[in-house]
Design a protein around this motif. Structure first.
Motif: not given
Length: 129
Positions: A24, A26-28
């Motif tokens: 993910y 976008s969530e690192n």
């Protein structure tokens, strides 16, 4: 790409792969799977006792992981045989590398020694396109 290193006739090969399904960005959260094959070409059986990993995550630095065996096992590998397993690691940046060592026992002499795990690159698809 395969990364290999031989120590005392024991060859460790690693094939890393970016796991886009479980990542993910976008969530690192960048997940990498890696397949390890340990080929025992020494003239004695070995047992893997411990592992030590050095994980480098660009922008976040180094993490050291030390533990017993591999994937919950302390496998014995007879001479001329192989042991193979899969594992995974998560990076926060999507770029890094791993290297390490196994502590193994010579089952004939009962002596312990270390074998190298080659350094291998971890590069997410997002950044390699």
């Amino acid at each position: 790409m395969m990364f290999s290193k031989t120590t005392l006739n024991i060859r460790v090969s690693v094939i890393p792969e970016y796991d886009s399904k479980n990542s993910y960005p976008s969530e690192n959260r960048y997940v990498f799977k890696y397949n390890i094959t340990i080929e025992n070409d020494a003239n004695f059986s070995i047992k893997i006792l411990k592992r030590k990993w050095l994980i480098f995550d660009v922008g976040f630095g180094y993490t050291e992981i030390i533990g017993d065996g591999v994937i919950g096992l302390t496998p014995e590998i007879p001479m001329t045989e192989n042991f193979e397993y899969f594992s995974n690691v998560m990076l926060r940046s999507g770029v890094g590398n791993m290297s390490g060592k196994y502590l193994v026992k010579n089952m004939e002499t009962q002596e312990n020694f270390e074998i190298d795990i080659p350094k291998f690159n971890l590069l997410s698809e997002v950044l390699s396109n």
